[in-house]
Design an enzyme around this catalytic site. Sequence first.
Site, PDB file in Angstrom:
ATOM      1  N   GLU A 221      71.118  26.975  22.649  1.00 45.24           N
ATOM      2  CA  GLU A 221      70.244  27.568  23.671  1.00 45.24           C
ATOM      3  C   GLU A 221      69.354  26.547  24.376  1.00 45.24           C
ATOM      4  OE1 GLU A 221      68.248  30.729  21.623  1.00 45.24           O
ATOM      5  OE2 GLU A 221      70.061  31.941  21.450  1.00 45.24           O
ATOM      6  N   GLU A 297      76.757  34.057  19.906  1.00 45.85           N
ATOM      7  CA  GLU A 297      75.653  34.615  19.131  1.00 45.85           C
ATOM      8  C   GLU A 297      75.296  35.944  19.769  1.00 45.85           C
ATOM      9  OE1 GLU A 297      72.335  32.044  18.149  1.00 45.85           O
ATOM     10  OE2 GLU A 297      70.958  33.758  18.168  1.00 45.85           O
TER      11      GLU A 297
END
Length: 709
Positions: A221, A297
């Site tokens: 991320e 995810e």
Amino acid sequence: MSLCKNTTCFIDSFVSMPSTRRCASTPPCEVYSNCNHLASTKMASSAKHSVAFLFILGVLTAPAMSVYTLTDSGGLGARFDGVGGLSGGGATSRLLVSYPEPYRSQILDYLFKPNFGAALQILKVEIGGDAQSSEGTEPSHMHSASDQNYTRGYEWWLMREAKQRNPGIKLYGLPWAFPGWVGGGQPYPNPEPTANYVTHWILGAKKVHNLTIDYVGVWNEKEYDVKYIKTLRKTLDDNGLGHVTIVAADGDWLRISEEVMADPELAKVVDIIGAHYPGTNSIPMAQATGKPLWASEDYSTFNDPKGASCWARILNQNYVNGHMTSTIAWNLIASYYDNLPYRRDGLMTANQPWSGHYEVSDPVWATAHTTHFTAPGWTYLKGVGHLDGGGSYVALTDGKGGLTIVIEAMSHQYSKCVRPLLPPYSVAAKQIVNFQLGGAFEKITHLCVWFSKFVGNSTARFQRRDPPIKVTGGHFSVEVEENCLYTLTTIEKVRQPPTDYPDSPAPAPFPIPYKDNFDGQSDSSEARYFADQTGVFELFVNESSPNHQGTMRQVVTYRPIFWCKKGPTDSPISVLGDYNWTDVTVSCDVLVEQQGGAFVAARVDRGGCLIKDALGFFLWLFADDTWALSYDIALKNIVKQGKLNATVVGQWHRLDLYVKGDIVKGSINGRVLFDFRTGPLPMKKGFAAIGSLDFKNVQFDNFAVDRAK
């Protein structure tokens, strides 16, 4: 695998028999209902014992409905890559390794054993980076450029256990943070050391643990760097790791898709595009790359019935809406203290190793609906999509005539994930769904049925419903009820109830008094029950101190490259115990090895990325022969301080902190430093903790926590 052989078809509706029925297709098909009124008081006993109700079906007078065609004629859809769970991001499996047997093995079976519980097909783990990454810190295999150790932490152990149960499970590594020495303080300006660092982890997995890593990511991320991705591919190839697949960029779809489309060299080295929390949607440009698309995810939702319904919905609709061929749940198992962030977000919960208690939560059984009847390498059929009455269906084949259909009809109210926002939609209370099988599936005569409902009084978890559906001339129908999940499959397997082991022991609070002298061996490099929030605390053999040979040592001496947005505190801290503790004594021997200091603490009120703002009672001993009591880890609110008049560096000292109500007492080496009433304060309860000032080596021994009397 074999086709179901039972030829009886039934409707186990526990209400009045409907009048005549007609299917939308001809010849007439069978109508199968297995979700109706399971909690009916009148029929509960019969339902429990799987009593079949046989009816002769008449002709429907209801309007014609859509027919959903499932065929391999004209080609297939995308390859199915598997359903996974994520250990890390971070320290989400921290307490699991401390479970006693047989409970630890039972938990692992529920996660990884094929045809048992979740039967996961991918295990994604954090490549530890010595820094906080959500629930805690995971240790790096290289604390410094000259250091390599492939036994730190518990992810190695977890991967071994997963492989032992399912040799075919795929392994996926991804960094959240990096040690401070990597890349000169940032991972990308100097990409070669970073690529070597990640490659060493993959090589160490094979050399030390005989683990083959299948997939590797870039940086969780965070912004990625094209040059780094290319360098990573070259470094992997130069080290004989051409089999390792690169997933990029574990963030969103847009930028990586644009860059892959614009840069042929990048397109050559990026094998899979992975996005987080996509809301079941990808973007046209991502699909235009031709790369497999993954929800690398997803889920991140409380593991209650609504969480299971969320998970069931996105497992189907990630492919239906977004053409994603793998979905990986964050997190694998909620094996961290409840009062750390994102409590109980795992597929199941196991956060009481001291009692042995664990909970096989509903998302495990939602997972089983797919994983028990498919495998990576199966292929989606093209004829998948949404149902007219709401919900979705997917169908997969093994290419040998085997077929699995998963149908979900999860309502908006009961299947909201924590993120992203779920747009409004509606689902019919009941709908008759008609299927037409073609191609290699035309000769199927029966489909076995597995069924779950996770909400309401009629809850059912992964139940086999007998007899199977009868298929006539490729036609069959099934009655689909709101908030129900169905698997229809050619795969015959023995019915297993959703509790294959006896119930785990009853839950119990953290034991107090509690002591640890840090002697003995462990399956992890960390002491049991301690949850590092900044820094890394490892079991250590101190050969120079005969009275303190087994210790726990804070070992991170470089400020890491943090994952948390603002970075947590520079004071390493490890918490332990029960967040509801109020009146306790916390004691520990400490050895400050160099500049810096050490502390013991009580009523620590938080963890995770917000640990830098933690409040509590912190008794500090500093290398310059001073001490202090602060109400915060940041040392912004120092209320007592003084001089010890003793050598601190290189000498062992005993710190004792007593907190009862608003009374606080502190002593070092038995010398009372303060004893006073605080007045009203916000720190009413919290964890016990130990830690250090700055990233310095400090050792701890003979830790103890007890009730304050």
